[in-house]
Design a protein around this motif. Structure first.
Motif, PDB file in Angstrom:
ATOM      1  N   LYS A 161       1.739   1.747  -3.385  1.00 31.87           N
ATOM      2  CA  LYS A 161       0.574   2.065  -4.220  1.00 31.87           C
ATOM      3  C   LYS A 161       0.182   3.544  -4.104  1.00 31.87           C
ATOM      4  O   LYS A 161      -0.335   4.143  -5.043  1.00 31.87           O
ATOM      5  CB  LYS A 161      -0.600   1.180  -3.786  1.00 31.87           C
ATOM      6  N   ILE A 217      -7.287  -2.646   3.847  1.00 34.34           N
ATOM      7  CA  ILE A 217      -6.070  -1.840   4.077  1.00 34.34           C
ATOM      8  C   ILE A 217      -5.781  -1.795   5.580  1.00 34.34           C
ATOM      9  O   ILE A 217      -4.665  -2.057   6.028  1.00 34.34           O
ATOM     10  CB  ILE A 217      -6.233  -0.414   3.499  1.00 34.34           C
ATOM     11  N   TYR A 259       0.825  -1.223   0.000  1.00 36.68           N
ATOM     12  CA  TYR A 259       0.000   0.000   0.000  1.00 36.68           C
ATOM     13  C   TYR A 259       0.853   1.266   0.000  1.00 36.68           C
ATOM     14  O   TYR A 259       0.515   2.264  -0.626  1.00 36.68           O
ATOM     15  CB  TYR A 259      -0.953  -0.002   1.199  1.00 36.68           C
TER      16      TYR A 259
END
Ligand code: GLU
Length: 556
Positions: free
Chosen positions: A28, A133, A25
């Protein structure tokens, strides 16, 4: 205490659904490519069905900080509390902010065709869509021994709290109350085999004896007790608490400044611990005071039931969104009013807003100030602008006014132009509901005599004066000639043409030119107070002026 290997096993056991890593993440959502010093802020409301006006304060601070620095202002919907879920609340919230002209760069925006769209590269911007997440980061915390599952039931927690209260201890999950903090792997496995529900708690490494130093951009340097309570990171439904979501989201979305209500200040030591546990640098914080109102001599929080507490109230009551922004800025920054006096016609966005001028002692809400701000805001608008805004408002809230305005745009704009512009513009309008009573006199279907000439004046005199005026009125007269004629008529009928002169010897006259104007004003506008009468007559035109005067003369 479990071993590092056991923590790893525990994390796999608790999060079989997680197949990504925190690094995934972090990669990302890379650092934003923004100019030096650009601030990234977010407005992060929880949609509960009621949109409180108080939210305008943090959102305005966020918007200004971001846009004055070339940064980004985004909306994040914090809907992880399923108990507070209300059908349609999110949409309602987004639309209400949009209606007040608050435009988010990212998050949720109302598109040109009126649809709500999610926008931006750092989403999803709705927390309930980010479940995996949070769980990915929570898993890592377990793996590192920084978080643990707690299987205590509500009854057990109640009993612990009662015992703490009895012993006059600070309530909370810590010390000997923290029964699950050191469960063995086998004990956890047994609970899981039993399908016991659990929450995930932070294994706090703080102590009540330690203080942490911290700087809030409004409150300055603060010293707070370190967090030593093992608060909840994930709830039993697997969703994050506000606290974990705050850490994860504000890091991944690149928030540089967290602006939020002061009610979050006590949780700050916990939040700093979460950031540290996650290995993140904490953002800067601005804790905004709550909105207060006076109740007699005491200050009270502006609560849901108070007039003006709901954001939708302002549109409905006919306050232009400009008023709301100007008012919020007046309360937020102590130097705003001075700036406004010196920059009467500047756009609010030119004001050099700074958190340094924010007060840490609650903003005080009151209608007197709001209305005063509104009068001034509207007086600075052009007639065209007022027309467009009232038209849009009336379409929703007052069909009759809408018809009046749309029947002849040029005429309406001319009416609204009276007394506008110049150094001392008229301030007749505070809210859009004032417009109809203000313009009614210009529309025969709505015109009526509302005030009476005081009966100290003889009807005969009034009739003679009105008839004299009818015989000399000429649409082509300039204002001076027009007024000279009124003076002449005054004199002819025993009224002094000069007010000062009249005041010296009032006994010599039946009245003065001001009284004569008042007769005309009532006959033509129906009211003692009206916009400039010369302008009014010009707009109505001789035909209507004379017809109204004759009709009035016949009626008295
Ligand atoms: N969802 C939180 C609230 O509505 C937001 C606080 C924050 O801005 O961090 O109070």
């Amino acid at each position: 205490m479990m071993t590092i290997e056991e923590f790893k096993i525990l994390s796999e056991l608790l999060f079989p659904d997680v197949d990504k890593t925190p690094e995934y993440y972090i990669e990302k959502y890379p650092q934003r490519n923004l100019p030096e010093g650009a601030k990234v802020t977010r407005f992060a409301p929880s949609p509960t069905g009621f949109v409180h006006f108080g939210g305008m304060f943090p959102s305005t601070v966020c918007e200004r900080l971001a846009h004055l620095s070339g940064g980004v202002f985004y909306l994040r919907v914090e809907d992880t509390d399923s108990k507070r879920e209300v059908e349609g609340a999110e949409e309602n919230l987004i639309r209400e902010y949009d209606a007040l002209g608050i435009k988010f760069d990212e998050g949720f925006v109302v598109s040109e065709n009126g649809e709500i769209v999610e926008k931006g590269d750092y989403g999803p911007y709705r927390q309930s869509d980010r479940r995996m997440i949070y769980r990915t980061f929570a898993k890592r915390l377990v793996e590192e021994g920084k978080a643990y599952p707690c299987f205590c039931t509500a009854e057990e927690l109640d009993a612990v709290r009662a015992a703490q209260e009895e012993a006059k201890e600070v309530p909370g999950y810590y010390g000997k109350a923290a029964k699950c903090r050191d469960l063995s792997l086998d004990e956890v496995k047994a609970h899981l085999a039993n399908n016991d529900t659990f929450v995930l708690r932070l294994r706090s490494n703080g102590s009540p004896d330690n203080k942490i130093k911290f700087t809030d951009l409004v409150r300055g340097n603060l010293e707070l007790t370190e967090n030593y309570i093992d608060h909840i990171l994930l709830k039993s439904d697997g969703m994050p608490s506000y606290h974990l979501a705050h850490g994860v989201d504000d890091r991944l979305m690149g928030t540089t400044h967290v602006v939020r209500g002061e009610e979050w200040l006590p949780s700050l030591p916990y939040h700093l611990q979460i950031f540290a546990a996650l290995g993140f640098k904490a953002p800067k914080y601005v804790h905004v005071s709550q909105l207060m109102r006076m109740d007699g001599t005491a200050k009270k929080k502006l609560s849901k039931r108070d007039n003006g507490a709901s954001l939708s109230y302002y549109n409905e009551a006919g306050y232009p969104s400009e008023t709301v922004h100007e008012y919020v800025m007046t309360l937020l920054n102590s130097n705003f009013e001075d700036w406004r006096r010196q920059n009467q016609n500047e756009n609010l966005k030119e004001f050099p807003f700074t958190t340094k001028k924010m007060s840490s002692s609650g903003c005080l809400f009151d209608f007197v100030k709001l209305n005063d701000v509104s009068k001034n805001v509207i007086s600075r608008m052009s007639a065209e602008d007022v027309y467009a805004k009232v038209l849009a408002w009336s379409e929703k809230y007052d069909k009759e006014l809408f018809e009046m305005l749309s029947s002849d745009k040029d005429y309406a704009v001319k009416i609204l132009s009276i007394g506008r512009g110049g150094a001392k513009p008229r301030k007749d309008l505070t809210v859009w509901t004032d417009v109809k009573p203000y313009i009614e006199l210009f529309y025969d279907d709505h015109f009526e005599i509302k005030d009476d000439v005081p009966d100290t004046f003889a009807k005969e005199d009034i009739k003679n004066i009105l008839s004299d005026f009818v015989s000399v009125y000429d649409d082509n007269d300039g204002q001076d000639v027009w007024f000279e004629k009124i003076k002449d008529i005054s004199e002819k009928n025993g009224f002094c043409k000069d007010v000062k002169q009249f005041k010296k010897d009032p006994g010599d006259y039946k009245g003065h030119v001001g009284d004569v104007s008042m007769f005309l004003r009532i006959a033509v506008t129906g009211k003692m107070n009206s916009p400039d009468m010369y302008e009014v007559m010009k707009l109505l035109g001789g035909g209507k002026v004379i017809a109204r005067i004759k009709k009035y003369t016949d009626s008295i």
